[in-house]
Write a protein that holds these residues in place. Structure first.
Motif, PDB file in Angstrom:
ATOM      1  N   LYS A 220      29.160  36.748  29.147  1.00 10.03           N
ATOM      2  CA  LYS A 220      29.180  38.175  28.826  1.00 10.03           C
ATOM      3  C   LYS A 220      30.351  38.512  27.924  1.00 10.03           C
ATOM      4  N   TRP A 221      31.446  37.782  28.054  1.00 10.63           N
ATOM      5  CA  TRP A 221      32.632  37.997  27.227  1.00 10.63           C
ATOM      6  C   TRP A 221      32.696  37.013  26.050  1.00 10.63           C
ATOM      7  N   TRP A 223      32.739  33.798  26.491  1.00 12.92           N
ATOM      8  CA  TRP A 223      33.544  32.667  26.961  1.00 12.92           C
ATOM      9  C   TRP A 223      32.628  31.494  27.285  1.00 12.92           C
ATOM     10  N   ILE A 248      40.719  31.610  26.394  1.00 13.96           N
ATOM     11  CA  ILE A 248      40.658  32.600  27.472  1.00 13.96           C
ATOM     12  C   ILE A 248      42.032  32.890  28.077  1.00 13.96           C
ATOM     13  N   GLN A 271      45.137  37.112  29.362  1.00 17.78           N
ATOM     14  CA  GLN A 271      43.928  37.915  29.403  1.00 17.78           C
ATOM     15  C   GLN A 271      43.476  38.037  30.854  1.00 17.78           C
ATOM     16  N   PRO A 274      37.949  36.382  34.481  1.00 25.91           N
ATOM     17  CA  PRO A 274      36.574  36.721  34.134  1.00 25.91           C
ATOM     18  C   PRO A 274      35.997  37.822  35.021  1.00 25.91           C
ATOM     19  N   GLU A 278      36.829  45.585  31.968  1.00 26.63           N
ATOM     20  CA  GLU A 278      35.654  45.959  31.198  1.00 26.63           C
ATOM     21  C   GLU A 278      35.399  44.996  30.042  1.00 26.63           C
ATOM     22  N   SER A 279      36.453  44.406  29.504  1.00 22.66           N
ATOM     23  CA  SER A 279      36.316  43.502  28.371  1.00 22.66           C
ATOM     24  C   SER A 279      37.527  42.589  28.311  1.00 22.66           C
ATOM     25  N   PRO A 280      37.425  41.484  27.566  1.00 21.30           N
ATOM     26  CA  PRO A 280      38.601  40.627  27.395  1.00 21.30           C
ATOM     27  C   PRO A 280      39.588  41.251  26.425  1.00 21.30           C
TER      28      PRO A 280
END
Length: 317
Positions: A220-221, A223, A248, A271, A274, A278-280
């Motif tokens: 989803k990110w 990764w 990451i 960061q 996971p 909401e986002s990286p």
């Protein structure tokens, strides 16, 4: 999925196989050894010096230095990169190799590449190897990166070499990012990888490295790498394969059959884990006194006689 790491009989709290866990033990780290394809671990301490003494050679991995970044939580990424290099230079044994797994720069500017190049030259290692991150190639399709760090490589920077019985493979999965940020290797590179590995015996230890993880950490990110399975299929015939990644900005590790996957901390900024945001992106509001405990480097020691690979993560704290 359940990411709890159960206690085992050795009471070190680490599951030996198939785990996915953010290792946020600032200031400690874990030493990993591989013998006959099986992983063993120990918390860093006095016994790690003895393990290192048996190594035939060692190399260090650093990642995501993001030279040019100057926002929260780290407005001096050059200083934290230099601190990582100081840690390398303070190791009791000089590493043979330094491997940087991408995002050397933040905006792929010439001055940023020059700065990171000068900084890394201070590392007391024999040889240096690099793969690009998306921040190194997104402005000019990697032209400046290849001029400075990709000489004598193929395509967009992929390469391989042998060192004291270990075959190293540097892969590039950021040249054509998929929607959502997923990495991709592409047909030309996969064809090259197949030919590169074909002559090797199954007992040859393999160390592969790329920027974006070659396993699905959190698609989803972005990764993960959408065609990584084709590369991993080529690695599965070897008795020992280790895959190193960055991107990451945290330590995640798992074992899948004979392949050990390991992501590294950034020397610039952390960061979120996971799915915990909401986002990286750079974690802001990180207290200055805690920042260096979330940044670090990886030291790897390989011992031919014991068929062992040890992965040691060190923070900058």
């Amino acid at each position: 999925m359940n990411d709890r790491i159960p206690q085992n009989e050795s009471n070190d709290g680490i599951d030996r196989r198939g785990f996915l866990k953010c290792m946020a033990w600032a200031g400690t780290g874990v030493l990993w050894t591989v013998s006959g394809g099986a992983l063993q671990s120990r918390v860093l301490g006095a016994d790690t010096a003895a393990a290192g003494a048996k190594a035939d050679f060692s190399f260090v991995q650093i990642s995501d230095s993001h030279i040019g970044f100057a926002k929260e939580p780290n407005q001096n990424v050059v200083a934290t990169l230099q601190q990582a290099i100081a840690r390398i230079n303070a190791l009791p044994s000089r590493p043979d190799l330094l491997i940087h797994t991408g995002d050397l720069t933040h905006l792929a500017k010439a001055v940023e590449f020059d700065t990171v190049d000068q900084a890394l030259k201070e590392a007391k290692v024999v040889s240096r190897f690099y793969v690009p991150g998306e921040h190194d190639v997104f402005t000019d399709e990697g032209k400046l990166y290849l001029e400075r760090f990709g000489r004598q490589t193929r395509g967009t920077g992929w390469h391989s070499f042998d060192h004291k019985g270990v075959h190293f493979v540097g892969l590039v999965n950021v040249a054509n990012l998929k929607p959502g940020g997923l990495g991709t290797l592409g047909g030309d590179q996969l064809d090259w990888l197949k030919k590169d590995l074909e002559p090797l015996g199954t007992s040859t230890p393999i160390v592969a490295y790329a920027h974006v993880p070659l396993w699905s950490v959190f698609p989803k990110w972005g990764w993960g790498t959408d065609d990584s399975e084709q590369a991993l299929k080529l690695l599965r015939r070897f008795g020992s394969a280790t895959v190193l990644n960055g991107h990451i900005h945290q330590v995640l590790q798992k074992t899948e059959g004979n392949i050990t996957f390991h992501t590294a901390r950034s020397t610039a900024f952390p960061q979120p884990a996971p799915g915990t945001a909401e986002s990286p992106g750079p974690m802001k509001n990180v207290p200055a006194e805690k920042l260096r405990g979330m940044l670090g480097l990886t030291s790897v020691k390989y011992a031919v006689s014991g068929n062992a690979l040890a992965v040691v993560d060190s923070t900058l704290e």
